[in-house]
Enzyme design. Sequence first.
Site, mmCIF file in Angstrom:
data_model
loop_
_atom_site.group_PDB
_atom_site.id
_atom_site.type_symbol
_atom_site.label_atom_id
_atom_site.label_comp_id
_atom_site.label_asym_id
_atom_site.label_seq_id
_atom_site.Cartn_x
_atom_site.Cartn_y
_atom_site.Cartn_z
ATOM 1 N N GLY A 12 0.903 -1.288 -0.055
ATOM 2 C CA GLY A 12 -0.091 -0.092 0.016
ATOM 3 C C GLY A 12 0.767 1.480 0.053
ATOM 4 N NE ARG A 16 -5.129 5.610 5.554
ATOM 5 C CZ ARG A 16 -5.904 4.292 5.599
ATOM 6 N NH1 ARG A 16 -7.038 4.222 6.585
ATOM 7 N NH2 ARG A 16 -5.892 3.070 5.218
ATOM 8 N N GLY A 81 -5.398 -2.225 -4.725
ATOM 9 C CA GLY A 81 -6.175 -2.769 -3.522
ATOM 10 C C GLY A 81 -5.543 -4.027 -2.801
ATOM 11 C CB THR A 82 -6.299 -5.659 0.490
ATOM 12 O OG1 THR A 82 -7.778 -5.494 0.235
ATOM 13 C CG2 THR A 82 -5.917 -4.598 1.280
ATOM 14 N NE ARG A 330 30.548 12.514 21.604
ATOM 15 C CZ ARG A 330 31.697 13.193 21.226
ATOM 16 N NH1 ARG A 330 32.450 13.744 22.241
ATOM 17 N NH2 ARG A 330 31.954 13.155 19.911
ATOM 18 N NE ARG A 437 50.733 24.047 41.078
ATOM 19 C CZ ARG A 437 50.408 22.535 41.544
ATOM 20 N NH1 ARG A 437 49.294 21.948 41.083
ATOM 21 N NH2 ARG A 437 50.695 22.547 42.920
HETATM 22 C C1 UD1 Z 1 -8.426 -3.151 5.687
HETATM 23 C C2 UD1 Z 1 -9.388 -3.921 5.280
HETATM 24 C C3 UD1 Z 1 -10.599 -3.809 6.330
HETATM 25 C C4 UD1 Z 1 -9.952 -4.141 7.692
HETATM 26 C C5 UD1 Z 1 -8.533 -3.413 8.052
HETATM 27 C C6 UD1 Z 1 -7.986 -4.073 9.328
HETATM 28 C C7 UD1 Z 1 -9.646 -4.111 2.944
HETATM 29 C C8 UD1 Z 1 -10.209 -3.531 1.784
HETATM 30 N N1 UD1 Z 1 -9.902 -3.525 4.109
HETATM 31 O O1 UD1 Z 1 -8.577 -1.680 5.636
HETATM 32 O O2 UD1 Z 1 -11.600 -4.504 6.172
HETATM 33 O O3 UD1 Z 1 -10.898 -3.696 8.739
HETATM 34 O O4 UD1 Z 1 -7.673 -3.561 6.947
HETATM 35 O O5 UD1 Z 1 -6.696 -3.310 9.740
HETATM 36 O O6 UD1 Z 1 -8.862 -5.191 2.692
HETATM 37 N N2 UD1 Z 1 -2.096 -3.128 0.646
HETATM 38 C C9 UD1 Z 1 -1.278 -3.774 -0.402
HETATM 39 N N3 UD1 Z 1 -1.783 -3.369 -1.740
HETATM 40 C C10 UD1 Z 1 -2.657 -2.273 -2.097
HETATM 41 C C11 UD1 Z 1 -3.501 -1.926 -0.860
HETATM 42 C C12 UD1 Z 1 -3.096 -2.283 0.340
HETATM 43 O O7 UD1 Z 1 -0.597 -4.309 -0.299
HETATM 44 O O8 UD1 Z 1 -3.134 -1.889 -3.223
HETATM 45 C C13 UD1 Z 1 -1.611 -3.445 1.913
HETATM 46 C C14 UD1 Z 1 -1.017 -2.203 2.821
HETATM 47 O O9 UD1 Z 1 0.200 -2.346 2.597
HETATM 48 C C15 UD1 Z 1 -1.403 -2.648 4.230
HETATM 49 C C16 UD1 Z 1 -2.728 -3.692 3.916
HETATM 50 O O10 UD1 Z 1 -2.503 -4.226 2.661
HETATM 51 O O11 UD1 Z 1 -0.476 -3.449 4.860
HETATM 52 C C17 UD1 Z 1 -4.107 -3.082 4.105
HETATM 53 O O12 UD1 Z 1 -4.207 -1.955 3.459
HETATM 54 P P1 UD1 Z 1 -4.961 -0.523 4.187
HETATM 55 O O13 UD1 Z 1 -4.895 0.242 3.018
HETATM 56 O O14 UD1 Z 1 -4.100 -0.344 5.259
HETATM 57 O O15 UD1 Z 1 -6.571 -1.439 4.473
HETATM 58 P P2 UD1 Z 1 -7.371 -0.718 5.622
HETATM 59 O O16 UD1 Z 1 -8.034 0.481 5.043
HETATM 60 O O17 UD1 Z 1 -6.481 -0.493 6.906
HETATM 61 CA CA CA Z 2 -4.411 -0.725 7.462
#
Ligand code: UD1
Ligand code: CA
Length: 466
Positions: A12, A16, A81-82, A330, A437
Amino acid sequence: MKDVTAIVLAAGMGTRMKSATPKVLHRIAGRPLIEFPVRAALELGVACVVVVTSGNPDIDASLKAAFGDQVTTAVQDPPRGTGDAARVGLAQVKTDRVLVFCGDTPLVTVQDLETLVAASREADLAMLSAEPSDPTGYGRVLRAPDGRVLEIREHKDLRTDAERATREVNAGLYAGKTRELVAAVAELQPMNAQGELYLTDVVASVAARGRVVALTGSPDTLVGVNDRAQLREAEELLYERIRVRLGRQGVLVRGDARIDDTVTVAPGAEIEAGVRLRGATSVGADCRIDVGSVLTDVTLGAGVNVKPYSVMAQSRVGDRAEIGPFSHLRPESEIEAEAHLGNFVETKKTRMRRGAKANHLAYLGDADIGERANVGAGTIVCNYDGFQKHRTVVGAEAFIGSDSQLVAPVTVGKGAFVASGTTVTEDVPDDALAIARVRQENKAGKAALLRTRLAEAARQAKAKKG
Ligand code: UD1
Ligand code: CA
Protein backbone atom coordinates in the site's frame (compact mmCIF):
# COMPACT_ATOMS: atom_id res chain seq x y z
CA MET A 1 2.06 -25.78 9.34
CA LYS A 2 4.18 -27.11 6.50
CA ASP A 3 1.18 -27.05 4.14
CA VAL A 4 0.70 -23.31 4.72
CA THR A 5 2.26 -20.26 3.03
CA ALA A 6 1.88 -16.87 4.73
CA ILE A 7 1.25 -13.87 2.49
CA VAL A 8 1.90 -10.51 4.12
CA LEU A 9 0.42 -7.51 2.29
CA ALA A 10 2.72 -4.51 2.36
CA ALA A 11 2.44 -2.75 -0.99
CA GLY A 12 0.00 0.00 0.00
CA MET A 13 0.97 3.63 -0.45
CA GLY A 14 0.51 4.44 3.23
CA THR A 15 -0.60 7.96 2.31
CA ARG A 16 -2.12 8.52 5.74
CA MET A 17 1.39 8.46 7.26
CA LYS A 18 2.17 11.68 5.34
CA SER A 19 5.75 10.55 4.86
CA ALA A 20 8.24 9.83 2.08
CA THR A 21 9.24 6.65 3.92
CA PRO A 22 7.09 3.63 3.00
CA LYS A 23 4.62 2.91 5.81
CA VAL A 24 5.93 -0.56 6.60
CA LEU A 25 9.45 0.82 7.16
CA HIS A 26 8.37 3.24 9.87
CA ARG A 27 9.99 2.04 13.07
CA ILE A 28 7.97 0.91 16.01
CA ALA A 29 9.55 -0.25 19.28
CA GLY A 30 12.88 -0.33 17.45
CA ARG A 31 11.97 -2.38 14.38
CA PRO A 32 10.45 -1.57 10.99
CA LEU A 33 6.69 -2.19 11.18
CA ILE A 34 6.84 -5.02 8.62
CA GLU A 35 9.12 -7.14 10.81
CA PHE A 36 6.44 -7.84 13.41
CA PRO A 37 3.94 -9.70 11.20
CA VAL A 38 6.76 -11.47 9.34
CA ARG A 39 8.28 -12.65 12.63
CA ALA A 40 4.90 -13.92 13.80
CA ALA A 41 4.51 -15.92 10.56
CA LEU A 42 8.02 -17.39 10.83
CA GLU A 43 7.44 -18.29 14.47
CA LEU A 44 4.27 -20.09 13.44
CA GLY A 45 6.48 -22.36 11.34
CA VAL A 46 4.83 -21.92 7.94
CA ALA A 47 6.47 -23.42 4.85
CA CYS A 48 7.11 -20.07 3.26
CA VAL A 49 6.55 -16.33 3.82
CA VAL A 50 5.77 -14.13 0.80
CA VAL A 51 5.72 -10.37 1.36
CA VAL A 52 3.88 -8.35 -1.27
CA THR A 53 5.67 -5.02 -1.66
CA SER A 54 5.53 -2.02 -3.95
CA GLY A 55 8.97 -2.95 -5.28
CA ASN A 56 10.57 -0.20 -3.20
CA PRO A 57 14.23 -1.29 -2.90
CA ASP A 58 14.44 -0.09 0.71
CA ILE A 59 11.73 -2.55 1.74
CA ASP A 60 13.54 -5.39 0.00
CA ALA A 61 16.85 -4.44 1.62
CA SER A 62 15.25 -4.19 5.05
CA LEU A 63 13.63 -7.63 4.72
CA LYS A 64 16.89 -9.16 3.43
CA ALA A 65 18.84 -7.71 6.34
CA ALA A 66 16.38 -9.01 8.91
CA PHE A 67 15.37 -12.37 7.45
CA GLY A 68 17.80 -13.31 4.66
CA ASP A 69 16.35 -16.09 2.51
CA GLN A 70 13.54 -16.94 4.92
CA VAL A 71 11.28 -14.47 3.15
CA THR A 72 10.50 -13.94 -0.55
CA THR A 73 8.93 -10.86 -2.03
CA ALA A 74 6.37 -10.32 -4.79
CA VAL A 75 5.86 -6.95 -6.42
CA GLN A 76 2.45 -5.30 -6.81
CA ASP A 77 2.73 -2.17 -8.93
CA PRO A 78 0.54 -0.13 -9.04
CA PRO A 79 -1.33 -0.76 -5.76
CA ARG A 80 -4.89 -1.55 -6.85
CA GLY A 81 -6.18 -2.72 -3.49
CA THR A 82 -5.71 -5.52 -0.98
CA GLY A 83 -7.45 -8.03 -3.28
CA ASP A 84 -5.01 -7.31 -6.08
CA ALA A 85 -2.10 -7.56 -3.62
CA ALA A 86 -3.34 -10.97 -2.49
CA ARG A 87 -3.57 -12.08 -6.16
CA VAL A 88 0.10 -11.15 -6.67
CA GLY A 89 1.10 -13.05 -3.53
CA LEU A 90 -1.03 -16.09 -4.37
CA ALA A 91 0.79 -16.46 -7.70
CA GLN A 92 3.89 -17.54 -5.74
CA VAL A 93 2.18 -20.06 -3.47
CA LYS A 94 3.00 -23.74 -3.85
CA THR A 95 1.30 -25.08 -0.73
CA ASP A 96 -2.34 -26.21 -0.45
CA ARG A 97 -3.18 -23.64 2.19
CA VAL A 98 -2.58 -19.95 2.71
CA LEU A 99 -2.71 -17.40 5.46
CA VAL A 100 -3.14 -13.85 4.19
CA PHE A 101 -2.77 -10.83 6.44
CA CYS A 102 -1.75 -7.19 6.54
CA GLY A 103 1.77 -5.92 7.05
CA ASP A 104 0.53 -2.99 9.11
CA THR A 105 -0.77 -4.89 12.15
CA PRO A 106 2.31 -5.21 14.36
CA LEU A 107 0.51 -6.62 17.40
CA VAL A 108 -0.62 -9.80 15.71
CA THR A 109 0.31 -12.79 17.87
CA VAL A 110 1.40 -16.30 16.91
CA GLN A 111 -1.54 -17.62 18.95
CA ASP A 112 -3.98 -15.66 16.77
CA LEU A 113 -2.40 -17.00 13.58
CA GLU A 114 -2.44 -20.53 14.97
CA THR A 115 -6.12 -20.34 15.92
CA LEU A 116 -6.99 -18.91 12.54
CA VAL A 117 -5.19 -21.62 10.56
CA ALA A 118 -6.72 -24.34 12.75
CA ALA A 119 -10.23 -22.94 12.16
CA SER A 120 -9.63 -22.74 8.40
CA ARG A 121 -9.18 -26.52 8.31
CA GLU A 122 -12.82 -26.91 9.42
CA ALA A 123 -14.31 -24.31 7.02
CA ASP A 124 -13.93 -22.92 3.51
CA LEU A 125 -12.50 -19.67 4.78
CA ALA A 126 -11.58 -18.43 8.26
CA MET A 127 -11.04 -14.84 9.28
CA LEU A 128 -10.36 -12.93 12.46
CA SER A 129 -12.69 -10.26 13.74
CA ALA A 130 -12.76 -8.02 16.81
CA GLU A 131 -15.10 -5.69 18.64
CA PRO A 132 -13.21 -2.49 19.36
CA SER A 133 -14.89 0.30 21.34
CA ASP A 134 -14.71 2.48 18.23
CA PRO A 135 -15.18 0.62 14.92
CA THR A 136 -14.68 3.74 12.77
CA GLY A 137 -12.54 3.10 9.71
CA TYR A 138 -12.62 -0.70 9.84
CA GLY A 139 -14.57 -3.03 7.56
CA ARG A 140 -17.69 -4.41 9.31
CA VAL A 141 -18.57 -8.11 9.49
CA LEU A 142 -22.18 -8.42 8.31
CA ARG A 143 -23.99 -11.57 9.42
CA ALA A 144 -27.34 -13.21 8.62
CA PRO A 145 -29.95 -13.35 11.41
CA ASP A 146 -28.82 -16.93 12.10
CA GLY A 147 -25.25 -15.72 12.66
CA ARG A 148 -23.72 -16.91 9.38
CA VAL A 149 -21.05 -14.57 8.02
CA LEU A 150 -22.34 -12.95 4.82
CA GLU A 151 -19.82 -10.32 3.85
CA ILE A 152 -17.41 -7.61 4.93
CA ARG A 153 -18.34 -4.09 4.04
CA GLU A 154 -15.73 -1.35 4.18
CA HIS A 155 -16.44 1.67 6.36
CA LYS A 156 -16.66 3.99 3.33
CA ASP A 157 -19.19 1.67 1.66
CA LEU A 158 -21.61 1.34 4.60
CA ARG A 159 -25.12 2.33 3.57
CA THR A 160 -27.43 2.27 6.59
CA ASP A 161 -27.19 3.34 10.22
CA ALA A 162 -27.76 -0.29 11.20
CA GLU A 163 -24.67 -1.29 9.20
CA ARG A 164 -22.72 1.55 10.73
CA ALA A 165 -23.77 0.41 14.22
CA THR A 166 -22.22 -3.04 13.64
CA ARG A 167 -19.57 -3.48 16.27
CA GLU A 168 -17.84 -6.53 14.83
CA VAL A 169 -15.03 -5.50 12.52
CA ASN A 170 -12.60 -7.23 10.19
CA ALA A 171 -9.10 -7.61 11.65
CA GLY A 172 -7.66 -8.23 8.16
CA LEU A 173 -6.42 -11.82 8.60
CA TYR A 174 -7.70 -14.72 6.52
CA ALA A 175 -6.82 -18.39 6.08
CA GLY A 176 -8.10 -20.99 3.66
CA LYS A 177 -7.39 -23.29 0.73
CA THR A 178 -5.12 -21.78 -1.90
CA ARG A 179 -7.32 -22.99 -4.77
CA GLU A 180 -10.44 -21.43 -3.20
CA LEU A 181 -8.76 -18.06 -2.64
CA VAL A 182 -7.20 -17.92 -6.10
CA ALA A 183 -10.68 -18.45 -7.59
CA ALA A 184 -12.34 -15.87 -5.35
CA VAL A 185 -9.67 -13.25 -5.98
CA ALA A 186 -9.98 -13.72 -9.75
CA GLU A 187 -13.65 -12.67 -9.52
CA LEU A 188 -13.07 -9.39 -7.66
CA GLN A 189 -14.51 -6.19 -9.14
CA PRO A 190 -13.62 -2.62 -8.16
CA MET A 191 -17.26 -1.69 -7.45
CA ASN A 192 -16.71 0.36 -4.30
CA ALA A 193 -16.06 3.83 -2.89
CA GLN A 194 -12.30 3.57 -3.45
CA GLY A 195 -12.41 1.92 -6.87
CA GLU A 196 -10.07 -0.79 -5.61
CA LEU A 197 -10.04 -4.57 -5.60
CA TYR A 198 -10.96 -5.40 -2.02
CA LEU A 199 -9.68 -8.64 -0.55
CA THR A 200 -12.60 -8.36 1.87
CA ASP A 201 -14.99 -9.16 -1.01
CA VAL A 202 -13.73 -12.75 -1.12
CA VAL A 203 -15.69 -13.30 2.08
CA ALA A 204 -19.03 -12.73 0.30
CA SER A 205 -18.07 -14.90 -2.66
CA VAL A 206 -16.87 -17.82 -0.49
CA ALA A 207 -19.90 -17.39 1.81
CA ALA A 208 -22.22 -17.68 -1.22
CA ARG A 209 -21.07 -21.24 -1.89
CA GLY A 210 -19.57 -22.42 1.39
CA ARG A 211 -18.90 -21.65 5.03
CA VAL A 212 -16.92 -18.71 6.37
CA VAL A 213 -16.03 -18.59 10.06
CA ALA A 214 -15.13 -15.34 11.79
CA LEU A 215 -13.25 -15.86 15.06
CA THR A 216 -12.65 -13.20 17.65
CA GLY A 217 -8.93 -12.54 17.97
CA SER A 218 -7.22 -10.68 20.80
CA PRO A 219 -8.22 -7.00 20.55
CA ASP A 220 -4.61 -5.87 19.99
CA THR A 221 -4.32 -7.94 16.84
CA LEU A 222 -6.69 -5.54 15.21
CA VAL A 223 -4.63 -2.43 15.82
CA GLY A 224 -3.59 -1.42 12.34
CA VAL A 225 -1.13 1.38 11.69
CA ASN A 226 -2.52 3.71 9.07
CA ASP A 227 -1.41 7.07 10.49
CA ARG A 228 1.05 8.23 13.11
CA ALA A 229 -1.59 8.45 15.83
CA GLN A 230 -2.20 4.71 15.37
CA LEU A 231 1.55 4.09 15.20
CA ARG A 232 1.90 5.71 18.61
CA GLU A 233 -0.99 3.67 20.00
CA ALA A 234 0.42 0.40 18.65
CA GLU A 235 3.89 1.26 19.95
CA GLU A 236 2.63 1.90 23.48
CA LEU A 237 0.88 -1.48 23.44
CA LEU A 238 4.08 -3.14 22.22
CA TYR A 239 6.17 -1.50 24.95
CA GLU A 240 3.70 -2.71 27.56
CA ARG A 241 3.85 -6.20 26.09
CA ILE A 242 7.68 -6.12 26.31
CA ARG A 243 7.56 -4.94 29.95
CA VAL A 244 5.24 -7.80 30.85
CA ARG A 245 7.37 -10.35 28.95
CA LEU A 246 10.54 -9.18 30.74
CA GLY A 247 8.72 -9.25 34.08
CA ARG A 248 7.97 -12.93 33.53
CA GLN A 249 11.67 -13.48 32.71
CA GLY A 250 12.81 -12.00 36.03
CA VAL A 251 13.46 -8.40 35.02
CA LEU A 252 11.78 -5.59 36.95
CA VAL A 253 10.73 -2.78 34.64
CA ARG A 254 9.19 0.15 36.49
CA GLY A 255 6.81 2.83 35.24
CA ASP A 256 7.01 3.91 31.64
CA ALA A 257 10.52 2.60 30.80
CA ARG A 258 10.58 1.85 27.07
CA ILE A 259 12.60 -1.11 25.92
CA ASP A 260 12.84 -1.78 22.19
CA ASP A 261 11.94 -5.21 20.88
CA THR A 262 15.58 -5.56 19.71
CA VAL A 263 17.02 -5.32 23.25
CA THR A 264 17.97 -8.24 25.49
CA VAL A 265 17.90 -8.04 29.28
CA ALA A 266 19.14 -10.79 31.61
CA PRO A 267 17.21 -11.84 34.72
CA GLY A 268 17.75 -9.87 37.90
CA ALA A 269 18.09 -6.51 36.17
CA GLU A 270 16.06 -3.55 37.44
CA ILE A 271 15.07 -0.80 35.06
CA GLU A 272 13.56 2.39 36.40
CA ALA A 273 10.95 4.72 34.95
CA GLY A 274 11.90 6.98 32.07
CA VAL A 275 14.69 4.71 30.86
CA ARG A 276 15.03 4.09 27.10
CA LEU A 277 16.89 1.01 25.87
CA ARG A 278 17.35 1.04 22.11
CA GLY A 279 18.84 -0.83 19.20
CA ALA A 280 21.29 -3.67 19.83
CA THR A 281 21.50 -2.99 23.55
CA SER A 282 22.10 -5.93 25.85
CA VAL A 283 21.89 -5.73 29.63
CA GLY A 284 23.61 -8.30 31.84
CA ALA A 285 22.27 -9.98 34.97
CA ASP A 286 21.58 -7.87 38.04
CA CYS A 287 22.28 -4.53 36.40
CA ARG A 288 20.45 -1.52 37.71
CA ILE A 289 19.57 1.25 35.27
CA ASP A 290 18.22 4.27 37.07
CA VAL A 291 15.69 6.92 36.06
CA GLY A 292 16.03 8.72 32.74
CA SER A 293 19.04 6.90 31.29
CA VAL A 294 19.13 6.39 27.52
CA LEU A 295 21.20 3.51 26.10
CA THR A 296 21.56 2.90 22.36
CA ASP A 297 23.53 -0.13 21.09
CA VAL A 298 25.24 -0.60 24.46
CA THR A 299 26.44 -3.83 26.02
CA LEU A 300 26.39 -3.93 29.82
CA GLY A 301 28.07 -6.79 31.71
CA ALA A 302 26.65 -8.14 34.95
CA GLY A 303 25.88 -5.99 37.99
CA VAL A 304 26.54 -2.67 36.28
CA ASN A 305 25.07 0.29 38.17
CA VAL A 306 23.88 3.04 35.85
CA LYS A 307 22.82 6.02 37.96
CA PRO A 308 20.17 8.51 36.79
CA TYR A 309 20.25 10.42 33.52
CA SER A 310 23.22 8.77 31.88
CA VAL A 311 23.37 8.71 28.08
CA MET A 312 25.39 6.05 26.26
CA ALA A 313 25.74 4.94 22.66
CA GLN A 314 27.68 2.21 20.82
CA SER A 315 29.75 1.36 23.89
CA ARG A 316 30.57 -1.52 26.22
CA VAL A 317 30.60 -1.54 30.00
CA GLY A 318 32.15 -4.34 32.08
CA ASP A 319 30.88 -6.15 35.17
CA ARG A 320 30.13 -4.09 38.28
CA ALA A 321 31.19 -0.80 36.72
CA GLU A 322 29.48 2.35 38.02
CA ILE A 323 28.27 5.00 35.64
CA GLY A 324 26.63 8.34 36.33
CA PRO A 325 24.63 10.20 37.38
CA PHE A 326 24.81 12.35 34.25
CA SER A 327 27.60 10.49 32.45
CA HIS A 328 27.84 10.66 28.66
CA LEU A 329 29.44 7.71 26.90
CA ARG A 330 29.83 8.49 23.23
CA PRO A 331 30.59 5.84 20.59
CA GLU A 332 33.37 3.32 21.12
CA SER A 333 33.77 3.85 24.82
CA GLU A 334 35.03 0.72 26.52
CA ILE A 335 34.51 0.83 30.25
CA GLU A 336 36.02 -2.25 31.85
CA ALA A 337 34.95 -4.08 34.97
CA GLU A 338 34.73 -2.08 38.18
CA ALA A 339 35.65 1.20 36.53
CA HIS A 340 33.78 4.31 37.70
CA LEU A 341 32.55 7.26 35.67
CA GLY A 342 30.84 9.98 37.67
CA ASN A 343 28.75 13.06 37.01
CA PHE A 344 29.47 15.15 33.95
CA VAL A 345 32.13 12.83 32.61
CA GLU A 346 32.13 12.47 28.84
CA THR A 347 34.02 9.72 27.03
CA LYS A 348 34.51 9.02 23.33
CA LYS A 349 36.65 6.24 21.80
CA THR A 350 38.11 5.79 25.22
CA ARG A 351 39.05 2.72 27.17
CA MET A 352 38.84 2.89 30.94
CA ARG A 353 40.70 -0.18 32.07
CA ARG A 354 39.69 -2.28 35.03
CA GLY A 355 39.07 -0.23 38.18
CA ALA A 356 40.01 3.13 36.61
CA LYS A 357 38.07 6.12 37.94
CA ALA A 358 36.97 9.50 36.64
CA ASN A 359 34.42 10.60 39.17
CA HIS A 360 33.66 14.22 38.32
CA LEU A 361 33.62 16.67 35.39
CA ALA A 362 35.97 15.33 32.75
CA TYR A 363 36.34 14.96 29.00
CA LEU A 364 38.18 11.82 27.92
CA GLY A 365 38.35 11.42 24.13
CA ASP A 366 40.63 9.03 22.18
CA ALA A 367 42.22 7.92 25.44
CA ASP A 368 43.41 4.74 27.11
CA ILE A 369 43.24 5.05 30.90
CA GLY A 370 45.20 2.34 32.74
CA GLU A 371 44.01 -0.03 35.44
CA ARG A 372 43.13 1.68 38.71
CA ALA A 373 44.31 5.06 37.41
CA ASN A 374 42.52 8.05 38.94
CA VAL A 375 41.45 10.98 36.80
CA GLY A 376 40.73 14.05 38.94
CA ALA A 377 37.83 16.49 38.67
CA GLY A 378 38.01 18.88 35.75
CA THR A 379 40.55 16.88 33.74
CA ILE A 380 40.40 17.49 30.01
CA VAL A 381 42.04 15.48 27.30
CA CYS A 382 42.81 17.91 24.47
CA ASN A 383 42.49 15.38 21.68
CA TYR A 384 41.71 17.66 18.74
CA ASP A 385 43.98 20.28 17.20
CA GLY A 386 41.36 21.55 14.77
CA PHE A 387 42.59 19.16 12.07
CA GLN A 388 43.33 15.77 13.59
CA LYS A 389 42.44 13.67 16.60
CA HIS A 390 45.32 12.45 18.78
CA ARG A 391 45.59 9.77 21.45
CA THR A 392 46.30 10.02 25.15
CA VAL A 393 47.61 7.09 27.16
CA VAL A 394 47.58 7.03 30.95
CA GLY A 395 49.40 4.14 32.64
CA ALA A 396 48.11 1.85 35.36
CA GLU A 397 47.69 3.45 38.78
CA ALA A 398 48.64 6.91 37.52
CA PHE A 399 47.06 9.88 39.28
CA ILE A 400 45.88 12.88 37.26
CA GLY A 401 45.37 15.84 39.61
CA SER A 402 42.23 17.96 39.27
CA ASP A 403 41.94 20.60 36.56
CA SER A 404 44.73 19.19 34.43
CA GLN A 405 44.85 19.20 30.66
CA LEU A 406 46.50 16.38 28.77
CA VAL A 407 47.45 17.75 25.36
CA ALA A 408 47.45 14.80 22.95
CA PRO A 409 49.38 12.99 21.65
CA VAL A 410 50.81 12.35 25.09
CA THR A 411 51.58 9.49 27.45
CA VAL A 412 51.54 9.55 31.24
CA GLY A 413 53.53 6.60 32.54
CA LYS A 414 52.54 3.92 35.04
CA GLY A 415 52.23 5.16 38.59
CA ALA A 416 53.06 8.73 37.50
CA PHE A 417 51.55 11.69 39.33
CA VAL A 418 50.32 14.81 37.54
CA ALA A 419 49.96 17.75 39.93
CA SER A 420 46.60 19.51 39.80
CA GLY A 421 46.34 22.39 37.37
CA THR A 422 49.08 21.00 35.16
CA THR A 423 49.00 21.29 31.40
CA VAL A 424 50.77 18.14 30.24
CA THR A 425 52.38 18.68 26.84
CA GLU A 426 55.25 16.19 27.11
CA ASP A 427 55.26 12.52 27.99
CA VAL A 428 55.57 11.78 31.71
CA PRO A 429 57.83 8.79 32.53
CA ASP A 430 56.66 5.97 34.81
CA ASP A 431 56.55 6.98 38.48
CA ALA A 432 57.49 10.64 37.75
CA LEU A 433 55.77 13.73 39.17
CA ALA A 434 54.75 16.24 36.49
CA ILE A 435 54.01 19.78 37.53
CA ALA A 436 53.58 22.71 35.14
CA ARG A 437 52.10 25.82 36.66
CA VAL A 438 53.21 29.28 37.85
CA ARG A 439 54.69 29.17 41.33
CA GLN A 440 52.48 30.76 43.97
CA GLU A 441 53.50 34.01 45.72
CA ASN A 442 51.89 35.21 49.01
CA LYS A 443 52.05 39.02 49.62
CA ALA A 444 51.53 39.83 53.30
CA GLY A 445 48.72 42.28 54.10
CA LYS A 446 48.10 43.10 50.42
CA ALA A 447 44.45 41.88 50.53
CA ALA A 448 43.23 44.91 52.53
CA LEU A 449 45.13 47.32 50.25
CA LEU A 450 43.61 45.72 47.17
CA ARG A 451 40.09 46.02 48.61
CA THR A 452 40.53 49.78 49.31
CA ARG A 453 41.74 50.36 45.78
CA LEU A 454 38.85 48.41 44.21
CA ALA A 455 36.22 50.20 46.36
CA GLU A 456 37.61 53.63 45.36
CA ALA A 457 37.48 52.68 41.64
CA ALA A 458 33.83 51.60 42.02
CA ARG A 459 32.94 54.88 43.83
CA GLN A 460 34.48 56.98 41.03
CA ALA A 461 32.67 55.00 38.29
CA LYS A 462 29.32 55.54 40.07
CA ALA A 463 29.94 59.31 40.48
CA LYS A 464 30.74 59.64 36.76
CA LYS A 465 27.46 57.92 35.81
CA GLY A 466 25.20 59.89 38.24
C1 UD1 B 1 -8.15 -3.22 5.68
C2 UD1 B 1 -9.45 -3.97 5.36
C3 UD1 B 1 -10.48 -3.67 6.45
C4 UD1 B 1 -9.93 -4.05 7.80
C5 UD1 B 1 -8.56 -3.40 8.05
C6 UD1 B 1 -7.94 -3.99 9.28
C7 UD1 B 1 -9.60 -4.08 2.89
C8 UD1 B 1 -10.25 -3.54 1.68
N1 UD1 B 1 -9.95 -3.54 4.06
O1 UD1 B 1 -8.46 -1.83 5.63
O2 UD1 B 1 -11.68 -4.40 6.21
O3 UD1 B 1 -10.84 -3.67 8.82
O4 UD1 B 1 -7.68 -3.64 6.94
O5 UD1 B 1 -6.72 -3.36 9.57
O6 UD1 B 1 -8.83 -5.02 2.78
N2 UD1 B 1 -2.01 -3.12 0.56
C9 UD1 B 1 -1.34 -3.63 -0.54
N3 UD1 B 1 -1.73 -3.23 -1.78
C10 UD1 B 1 -2.76 -2.39 -1.99
C11 UD1 B 1 -3.45 -1.87 -0.86
C12 UD1 B 1 -3.05 -2.26 0.39
O7 UD1 B 1 -0.39 -4.40 -0.38
O8 UD1 B 1 -3.06 -2.11 -3.17
C13 UD1 B 1 -1.56 -3.52 1.91
C14 UD1 B 1 -1.13 -2.33 2.76
O9 UD1 B 1 0.26 -2.11 2.62
C15 UD1 B 1 -1.52 -2.75 4.16
C16 UD1 B 1 -2.64 -3.75 3.96
O10 UD1 B 1 -2.63 -4.12 2.59
O11 UD1 B 1 -0.47 -3.39 4.85
C17 UD1 B 1 -4.01 -3.16 4.31
O12 UD1 B 1 -4.24 -2.01 3.50
P1 UD1 B 1 -4.89 -0.69 4.11
O13 UD1 B 1 -5.01 0.29 3.03
O14 UD1 B 1 -4.17 -0.30 5.33
O15 UD1 B 1 -6.34 -1.24 4.48
P2 UD1 B 1 -7.32 -0.69 5.59
O16 UD1 B 1 -7.96 0.56 5.12
O17 UD1 B 1 -6.62 -0.63 6.88
CA1 CA C 1 -4.54 -0.79 7.52
